[in-house]
Design a protein around this motif. Structure first.
Motif, PDB file in Angstrom:
ATOM      1  N   LEU A 195      28.223  42.208  82.474  1.00 27.36           N
ATOM      2  CA  LEU A 195      29.520  42.796  82.815  1.00 27.36           C
ATOM      3  C   LEU A 195      30.698  42.009  82.259  1.00 27.36           C
ATOM      4  CD1 LEU A 195      29.100  43.688  86.613  1.00 27.36           C
ATOM      5  CD2 LEU A 195      29.050  45.284  84.683  1.00 27.36           C
ATOM      6  N   PHE A 196      31.763  42.738  81.946  1.00 25.20           N
ATOM      7  CA  PHE A 196      33.041  42.129  81.594  1.00 25.20           C
ATOM      8  C   PHE A 196      33.806  41.801  82.876  1.00 25.20           C
ATOM      9  CE2 PHE A 196      32.537  43.875  77.290  1.00 25.20           C
ATOM     10  CZ  PHE A 196      33.131  42.882  76.526  1.00 25.20           C
ATOM     11  N   GLU A 197      34.813  40.986  82.704  1.00 25.92           N
ATOM     12  CA  GLU A 197      35.774  40.760  83.768  1.00 25.92           C
ATOM     13  C   GLU A 197      36.861  41.839  83.700  1.00 25.92           C
ATOM     14  OE1 GLU A 197      35.414  38.937  86.149  1.00 25.92           O
ATOM     15  OE2 GLU A 197      34.871  36.863  85.716  1.00 25.92           O
ATOM     16  N   PRO A 198      37.524  42.190  84.806  1.00 22.18           N
ATOM     17  CA  PRO A 198      37.404  41.558  86.119  1.00 22.18           C
ATOM     18  C   PRO A 198      36.284  42.124  87.000  1.00 22.18           C
ATOM     19  CG  PRO A 198      39.144  43.194  86.198  1.00 22.18           C
ATOM     20  CD  PRO A 198      38.618  43.197  84.771  1.00 22.18           C
ATOM     21  N   THR A 199      35.512  43.084  86.439  1.00 21.62           N
ATOM     22  CA  THR A 199      34.466  43.727  87.244  1.00 21.62           C
ATOM     23  C   THR A 199      33.488  42.710  87.824  1.00 21.62           C
ATOM     24  OG1 THR A 199      34.625  45.634  85.767  1.00 21.62           O
ATOM     25  CG2 THR A 199      32.770  45.586  87.283  1.00 21.62           C
ATOM     26  N   ALA A 200      33.093  41.734  87.006  1.00 19.68           N
ATOM     27  CA  ALA A 200      32.127  40.731  87.469  1.00 19.68           C
ATOM     28  C   ALA A 200      32.661  39.970  88.686  1.00 19.68           C
ATOM     29  CB  ALA A 200      31.800  39.761  86.335  1.00 19.68           C
ATOM     30  N   SER A 201      33.916  39.541  88.623  1.00 18.67           N
ATOM     31  CA  SER A 201      34.513  38.788  89.738  1.00 18.67           C
ATOM     32  C   SER A 201      34.746  39.679  90.960  1.00 18.67           C
ATOM     33  CB  SER A 201      35.838  38.151  89.298  1.00 18.67           C
ATOM     34  OG  SER A 201      35.602  37.080  88.407  1.00 18.67           O
ATOM     35  N   ILE A 202      35.101  40.941  90.723  1.00 14.51           N
ATOM     36  CA  ILE A 202      35.293  41.887  91.827  1.00 14.51           C
ATOM     37  C   ILE A 202      33.972  42.107  92.554  1.00 14.51           C
ATOM     38  CG2 ILE A 202      35.815  44.291  92.415  1.00 14.51           C
ATOM     39  CD1 ILE A 202      37.908  44.230  90.130  1.00 14.51           C
ATOM     40  N   PHE A 203      32.902  42.283  91.787  1.00 13.02           N
ATOM     41  CA  PHE A 203      31.570  42.449  92.380  1.00 13.02           C
ATOM     42  C   PHE A 203      31.189  41.234  93.220  1.00 13.02           C
ATOM     43  CE2 PHE A 203      28.968  45.923  90.065  1.00 13.02           C
ATOM     44  CZ  PHE A 203      30.022  46.812  90.194  1.00 13.02           C
ATOM     45  N   HIS A 258      50.163  26.490  79.287  1.00  8.02           N
ATOM     46  CA  HIS A 258      50.625  26.898  80.613  1.00  8.02           C
ATOM     47  C   HIS A 258      49.455  27.033  81.586  1.00  8.02           C
ATOM     48  CE1 HIS A 258      54.333  27.588  78.439  1.00  8.02           C
ATOM     49  NE2 HIS A 258      54.951  27.777  79.580  1.00  8.02           N
ATOM     50  N   SER A 259      49.803  27.000  82.850  1.00  5.78           N
ATOM     51  CA  SER A 259      48.787  27.010  83.908  1.00  5.78           C
ATOM     52  C   SER A 259      48.168  28.391  84.079  1.00  5.78           C
ATOM     53  CB  SER A 259      49.410  26.578  85.238  1.00  5.78           C
ATOM     54  OG  SER A 259      50.313  27.570  85.707  1.00  5.78           O
ATOM     55  N   THR A 260      47.031  28.412  84.762  1.00  2.00           N
ATOM     56  CA  THR A 260      46.347  29.667  85.068  1.00  2.00           C
ATOM     57  C   THR A 260      47.269  30.619  85.821  1.00  2.00           C
ATOM     58  OG1 THR A 260      44.146  28.667  85.092  1.00  2.00           O
ATOM     59  CG2 THR A 260      44.432  30.676  86.376  1.00  2.00           C
ATOM     60  N   GLU A 261      47.989  30.094  86.793  1.00  2.00           N
ATOM     61  CA  GLU A 261      48.880  30.943  87.600  1.00  2.00           C
ATOM     62  C   GLU A 261      50.002  31.534  86.756  1.00  2.00           C
ATOM     63  OE1 GLU A 261      51.115  31.140  91.886  1.00  2.00           O
ATOM     64  OE2 GLU A 261      49.582  29.640  91.482  1.00  2.00           O
ATOM     65  N   GLU A 262      50.577  30.734  85.854  1.00  2.11           N
ATOM     66  CA  GLU A 262      51.658  31.231  84.998  1.00  2.11           C
ATOM     67  C   GLU A 262      51.145  32.331  84.063  1.00  2.11           C
ATOM     68  OE1 GLU A 262      54.650  27.493  84.239  1.00  2.11           O
ATOM     69  OE2 GLU A 262      52.554  27.228  83.608  1.00  2.11           O
ATOM     70  N   ILE A 263      49.952  32.148  83.530  1.00  2.00           N
ATOM     71  CA  ILE A 263      49.362  33.153  82.647  1.00  2.00           C
ATOM     72  C   ILE A 263      49.082  34.431  83.427  1.00  2.00           C
ATOM     73  CG2 ILE A 263      47.398  33.716  81.138  1.00  2.00           C
ATOM     74  CD1 ILE A 263      47.085  30.617  80.773  1.00  2.00           C
ATOM     75  N   ALA A 264      48.525  34.254  84.634  1.00  3.63           N
ATOM     76  CA  ALA A 264      48.206  35.413  85.476  1.00  3.63           C
ATOM     77  C   ALA A 264      49.463  36.218  85.810  1.00  3.63           C
ATOM     78  CB  ALA A 264      47.518  34.944  86.755  1.00  3.63           C
ATOM     79  N   ILE A 278      42.255  37.873  91.851  1.00  4.53           N
ATOM     80  CA  ILE A 278      41.184  38.176  90.895  1.00  4.53           C
ATOM     81  C   ILE A 278      41.660  37.888  89.467  1.00  4.53           C
ATOM     82  CG2 ILE A 278      39.849  40.051  89.835  1.00  4.53           C
ATOM     83  CD1 ILE A 278      38.625  39.243  92.422  1.00  4.53           C
ATOM     84  N   ILE A 279      42.903  38.285  89.160  1.00  5.24           N
ATOM     85  CA  ILE A 279      43.466  38.012  87.831  1.00  5.24           C
ATOM     86  C   ILE A 279      43.440  36.516  87.554  1.00  5.24           C
ATOM     87  CG2 ILE A 279      45.531  38.130  86.364  1.00  5.24           C
ATOM     88  CD1 ILE A 279      46.318  40.696  87.839  1.00  5.24           C
TER      89      ILE A 279
END
Length: 337
Positions: A195-203, A258-264, A278-279
């Protein structure tokens, strides 16, 4: 004295008005100078974060480009749009340029800027596995990706790397449409799924599955998704391609620093139906495994790795020389500057 003051005040008002009109005209001129570029992406994915950063942070506009993004949902549809003139630039897997070239064309599709440098899929199991080993897939039902696409080819490449013959050692299902693979797994089909993301993380969050391995980490660097254009477009719009690539490079460097949060936060407008946590999780996973290319250069080693993967899957029509379908001159020029 009063007449002089009256005259001076009137003159000042006229000057202010003229300045305001000039400013408006300048703004209009700037707007008119933006060159329209049609960009088609193969799917909408957090995997393409730097592309959305370039749009959201105004890197394209800073280069004088008005980029109109459309999602074409599928490699075949994306390449058809490019070949038919329905789009100027496409973001799609490099394998599609090989397929087009080997079918015969006077105007080949050229890879000029790389966006992602690993596979973007993950192995998800139905049951939680604490000490996973690849041989656990033997004899199980595995929901793979569409035959001939990069996810499927990388999936088979990784399985073979771990001593598993995907067509003999497990029950391989490849006849389910890409859009329905996740729902098929959720409804009870298969023991493992790619699976691709974000489906994998949602599952994983919903308890429908568990991420146990990364195909991107296992397969190494490949030109998984690149920006490409027809050779004729590259020649006729060289300055446009350069400005486009410069904007992408700025975005890649921004994502790198940049940080994960800034990118998200930057990409969130493109995924309004996806939970922000999830993002963040997906961005972090891709960033940590080095999926986002930090510059637009597609090197020869990656190109050869791509063709090795295609050959291993039995999907390489013929070997194509790196310089035939890859042009790094624009990217190299930008990085040197």
């Amino acid at each position: 004295m009063k007449k002089w003051l009256k005259f001076s005040f009137s003159t000042l008002l006229i000057a202010i008005l003229m300045f305001s009109l000039a400013a408006c005209n300048n703004d209009t001129t700037k707007t008119k100078k933006l060159e329209k570029v049609r960009l088609a992406e193969v799917t909408r994915s957090i995997f393409y974060a730097p592309e959305y950063v370039a749009l959201e942070k105004g890197f394209f506009k800073a280069e004088g480009l008005d980029v109109k993004l459309t999602t074409t949902f599928g490699g075949d549809k994306t390449m058809t749009a490019l070949l038919s003139g329905g789009t100027d630039i496409a973001l799609v897997g490099s394998e599609t340029s090989i397929y087009v070239y080997t079918q015969g064309t006077d105007d080949p599709v050229i890879n000029f800027a790389q966006l992602t440098q690993t596979d973007g899929t993950f192995l998800v199991s139905r049951e939680k596995i604490d000490n996973f080993s690849w041989d656990m897939l033997k004899g199980k039902t595995f929901l793979g990706q569409r035959k001939g696409g990069m996810p499927q080819m990388v999936g088979e490449f990784v399985l073979k790397k771990h001593g598993i013959d995907p067509h003999k050692d497990l029950n391989l299902i490849q006849n389910i449409d890409f859009a329905n693979i996740s729902s098929a797994f959720a409804s009870g089909t298969g023991d493992f799924v790619q699976l691709f993301e974000p489906t994998a993380s949602i599952f994983e969050k919903e308890g429908k599955g568990h991420i146990i391995a990364s195909f991107g980490t296992e397969s190494g660097h490949v030109p998984y998704t690149t920006f490409m254009a027809k050779q004729s477009y590259m020649k006729e719009h060289n300055a446009t391609v350069e400005r486009f690539t410069r904007a992408i490079y700025k975005a890649q460097q921004w994502v790198k620093t940049h940080s994960t949060e800034e990118i998200a936060k930057a990409v969130q407008p493109y995924f309004q139906d996806t939970d922000f946590e999830i993002i963040k999780m997906v961005v972090d996973r891709y960033k940590n495994q080095g999926s986002f290319a930090t510059d637009p250069i597609l090197d020869e080693e990656e190109w050869n790795n791509l063709q090795n993967i295609m050959k291993e899957a039995g999907e390489l029509p013929k070997q194509v020389d790196y310089k035939t379908l890859v042009n790094t001159s624009v990217a190299e020029k930008i990085i040197q500057k």
